[in-house]
Design a protein around this motif. Structure first.
Motif, PDB file in Angstrom:
ATOM      1  N   ASN A   1       1.018  -1.172  -0.087  1.00 34.11           N
ATOM      2  CA  ASN A   1       0.034   0.031   0.035  1.00 34.11           C
ATOM      3  C   ASN A   1       0.900   1.331   0.005  1.00 34.11           C
ATOM      4  O   ASN A   1       2.082   1.396   0.093  1.00 34.11           O
ATOM      5  CB  ASN A   1      -0.951   0.041   1.123  1.00 34.11           C
ATOM      6  CG  ASN A   1      -0.235  -0.173   2.524  1.00 34.11           C
ATOM      7  OD1 ASN A   1       0.712   0.629   2.843  1.00 34.11           O
ATOM      8  ND2 ASN A   1      -0.630  -1.225   3.135  1.00 34.11           N
ATOM      9  N   SER A   2       0.220   2.326   0.102  1.00 32.11           N
ATOM     10  CA  SER A   2       0.767   3.767  -0.141  1.00 32.11           C
ATOM     11  C   SER A   2       1.084   4.318   1.092  1.00 32.11           C
ATOM     12  O   SER A   2       1.350   5.600   0.936  1.00 32.11           O
ATOM     13  CB  SER A   2       0.401   4.349  -1.221  1.00 32.11           C
ATOM     14  OG  SER A   2      -0.885   4.809  -1.156  1.00 32.11           O
ATOM     15  N   ASN A   3       0.733   3.704   2.417  1.00 24.29           N
ATOM     16  CA  ASN A   3       1.129   4.519   3.409  1.00 24.29           C
ATOM     17  C   ASN A   3       2.431   4.820   3.707  1.00 24.29           C
ATOM     18  O   ASN A   3       3.413   4.108   3.251  1.00 24.29           O
ATOM     19  CB  ASN A   3       0.353   3.905   4.746  1.00 24.29           C
ATOM     20  CG  ASN A   3       0.961   2.536   5.011  1.00 24.29           C
ATOM     21  OD1 ASN A   3       2.058   2.342   5.226  1.00 24.29           O
ATOM     22  ND2 ASN A   3       0.066   1.668   5.111  1.00 24.29           N
ATOM     23  N   TYR A   4       2.824   5.796   4.579  1.00 28.68           N
ATOM     24  CA  TYR A   4       4.050   6.305   5.086  1.00 28.68           C
ATOM     25  C   TYR A   4       5.114   5.309   5.332  1.00 28.68           C
ATOM     26  O   TYR A   4       6.295   4.822   4.762  1.00 28.68           O
ATOM     27  CB  TYR A   4       4.176   7.422   5.825  1.00 28.68           C
ATOM     28  CG  TYR A   4       5.318   7.926   6.296  1.00 28.68           C
ATOM     29  CD1 TYR A   4       6.161   8.959   5.736  1.00 28.68           C
ATOM     30  CD2 TYR A   4       6.134   7.481   7.586  1.00 28.68           C
ATOM     31  CE1 TYR A   4       7.211   9.266   6.012  1.00 28.68           C
ATOM     32  CE2 TYR A   4       7.546   7.848   7.732  1.00 28.68           C
ATOM     33  CZ  TYR A   4       7.938   8.830   6.882  1.00 28.68           C
ATOM     34  OH  TYR A   4       9.300   9.448   7.405  1.00 28.68           O
ATOM     35  N   GLU A   5       4.453   4.451   6.532  1.00 31.13           N
ATOM     36  CA  GLU A   5       5.208   3.148   6.885  1.00 31.13           C
ATOM     37  C   GLU A   5       5.689   2.137   5.966  1.00 31.13           C
ATOM     38  O   GLU A   5       6.801   1.714   5.875  1.00 31.13           O
ATOM     39  CB  GLU A   5       4.274   2.880   7.959  1.00 31.13           C
ATOM     40  CG  GLU A   5       4.230   3.496   9.377  1.00 31.13           C
ATOM     41  CD  GLU A   5       3.125   4.615   9.021  1.00 31.13           C
ATOM     42  OE1 GLU A   5       2.404   4.454   8.063  1.00 31.13           O
ATOM     43  OE2 GLU A   5       3.233   5.506  10.023  1.00 31.13           O
ATOM     44  N   SER A   6       4.892   1.938   5.359  1.00 30.55           N
ATOM     45  CA  SER A   6       5.172   1.035   3.984  1.00 30.55           C
ATOM     46  C   SER A   6       6.183   1.109   3.129  1.00 30.55           C
ATOM     47  O   SER A   6       7.035   0.504   2.811  1.00 30.55           O
ATOM     48  CB  SER A   6       3.680   0.461   3.305  1.00 30.55           C
ATOM     49  OG  SER A   6       3.975  -0.634   2.431  1.00 30.55           O
ATOM     50  N   ILE A   7       5.954   2.534   2.591  1.00 28.12           N
ATOM     51  CA  ILE A   7       6.891   3.076   1.577  1.00 28.12           C
ATOM     52  C   ILE A   7       7.979   3.123   2.233  1.00 28.12           C
ATOM     53  O   ILE A   7       9.351   2.809   1.592  1.00 28.12           O
ATOM     54  CB  ILE A   7       6.544   4.395   1.238  1.00 28.12           C
ATOM     55  CG1 ILE A   7       5.040   4.089   0.246  1.00 28.12           C
ATOM     56  CG2 ILE A   7       7.476   4.989   0.293  1.00 28.12           C
ATOM     57  CD1 ILE A   7       4.632   5.701   0.166  1.00 28.12           C
ATOM     58  N   GLN A   8       8.283   3.646   3.361  1.00 31.62           N
ATOM     59  CA  GLN A   8       9.485   3.657   4.293  1.00 31.62           C
ATOM     60  C   GLN A   8      10.280   2.184   4.505  1.00 31.62           C
ATOM     61  O   GLN A   8      11.342   2.234   4.375  1.00 31.62           O
ATOM     62  CB  GLN A   8       9.442   4.376   5.586  1.00 31.62           C
ATOM     63  CG  GLN A   8      10.755   4.920   6.209  1.00 31.62           C
ATOM     64  CD  GLN A   8      10.423   5.761   7.507  1.00 31.62           C
ATOM     65  OE1 GLN A   8       9.573   5.236   8.303  1.00 31.62           O
ATOM     66  NE2 GLN A   8      11.141   6.643   7.638  1.00 31.62           N
ATOM     67  N   GLN A   9       9.420   1.368   4.876  1.00 35.62           N
ATOM     68  CA  GLN A   9      10.110   0.147   5.091  1.00 35.62           C
ATOM     69  C   GLN A   9      10.576  -0.638   3.942  1.00 35.62           C
ATOM     70  O   GLN A   9      11.790  -1.220   3.841  1.00 35.62           O
ATOM     71  CB  GLN A   9       9.049  -0.760   5.718  1.00 35.62           C
ATOM     72  CG  GLN A   9       9.535  -2.205   5.833  1.00 35.62           C
ATOM     73  CD  GLN A   9       8.416  -3.000   6.452  1.00 35.62           C
ATOM     74  OE1 GLN A   9       7.200  -2.552   6.827  1.00 35.62           O
ATOM     75  NE2 GLN A   9       8.600  -4.298   6.868  1.00 35.62           N
ATOM     76  N   THR A  10       9.959  -0.372   2.692  1.00 34.95           N
ATOM     77  CA  THR A  10      10.228  -0.729   1.440  1.00 34.95           C
ATOM     78  C   THR A  10      11.571  -0.087   1.081  1.00 34.95           C
ATOM     79  O   THR A  10      12.697  -0.871   0.432  1.00 34.95           O
ATOM     80  CB  THR A  10       9.392  -0.584   0.406  1.00 34.95           C
ATOM     81  OG1 THR A  10       8.135  -1.408   0.754  1.00 34.95           O
ATOM     82  CG2 THR A  10       9.834  -1.278  -1.124  1.00 34.95           C
ATOM     83  N   ALA A  11      11.685   1.151   1.168  1.00 33.67           N
ATOM     84  CA  ALA A  11      13.050   1.866   0.640  1.00 33.67           C
ATOM     85  C   ALA A  11      14.021   1.816   1.623  1.00 33.67           C
ATOM     86  O   ALA A  11      15.218   1.147   0.970  1.00 33.67           O
ATOM     87  CB  ALA A  11      12.717   3.524   0.889  1.00 33.67           C
TER      88      ALA A  11
END
Length: 255
Positions: A194-204
């Motif tokens: 999904n595009s929530n902050y936590e998910s994007i940060q974790q993937t990065a």
């Protein structure tokens, strides 16, 4: 959102800025060879990115011309009364969130990918004078002028690309691209649910950490090692380097 892995904490710089309908990303990677001359490589790249960010905040830019941001910033550095020496690659990405148009400027071997439906649909072109010698902005002492590579900001590769909702924009330094081929990066991006902050940060962060691990694997045939072999060098293993990954997803703009 970003993931940083920095074995040496003094080179990489980035800026992220949102200005109404515009979204700005920038990364710069200072040339480490300046350490041999007693120069901190982070001073140049850091000052360059902070100047870019200030120009954006002051509204001194044309969204469709990120090369102009780079040019004005570099000119300010050249005119700086405080002595500044060094070199840096640079990549600036500007997303117009109403037109869904992406404007980019890339000088050197940092860069970006646009991923749609699990495939790379647009990317920056790496700029090298020759193997492991990227295009770079430089300020050299008088005695080194003509010896140190110093490219014009106008030499930056500039593109405009129409993005779609859900497109993933990955901006990173060469520490990522030298250690992870596209298919590995795409595998990690598929884990982004999904595009929530936590998910994007974790993937990065996951991408940056995997690149860092591969960089220190002496038996891994990295993209950098493959490129070296293509240039007649007998090289194997990853390339230890500083790594910055910025990850963003194109979403619907709401005023």
């Amino acid at each position: 959102m970003d993931g940083n892995v920095k074995p040496r904490l003094d080179i990489l710089e980035k800026f992220i800025h949102v200005k109404k309908i515009l979204f700005f990303l920038g990364v710069a990677d200072g040339v480490g060879g300046w350490r041999d001359y007693g120069v901190d490589p982070s001073q140049f790249s850091g000052t360059l990115m902070r100047t870019c960010e200030r120009l954006v905040k002051e509204g001194r830019f044309i969204p469709s011309n990120p090369v102009g941001i780079l040019t004005t910033s570099y000119c300010e550095l050249l005119q700086n009364k405080v002595p500044l020496l060094g070199s840096s690659t640079a990549c600036i990405v500007v997303l117009d969130r109403t037109s869904h148009r992406l404007h980019t400027a890339n000088l050197g071997d940092s860069g970006f990918l646009v991923v749609r439906g699990g495939e790379v649909v647009h990317r920056s072109d790496e700029q090298q004078h020759y193997f492991n010698t990227p295009f770079q902005l430089s300020i050299a002492p008088p005695e080194a002028e003509g010896v140190v590579f110093s490219d014009s900001p106008d030499a930056a590769d500039s593109t405009t690309f129409d993005v779609q909702l859900g497109d993933i924009i990955l901006t990173a330094t060469d520490g990522l691209f030298d250690n992870m081929p596209d298919y590995m990066i795409l595998q990690e991006l598929k884990k982004l649910k999904n595009s929530n902050y936590e998910s994007i940060q974790q993937t990065a962060r996951s991408i940056a950490e995997q690149a860092h691990e591969l960089a220190y694997d002496p038996n891994y045939m990295s993209p950098f090692a493959q490129f070296a072999c293509d240039n007649g060098l007998n090289v194997r293993g990853g390339k230890p380097d500083d790594i910055t990954v910025l990850l963003s997803i194109v979403a619907e703009y709401t005023d």
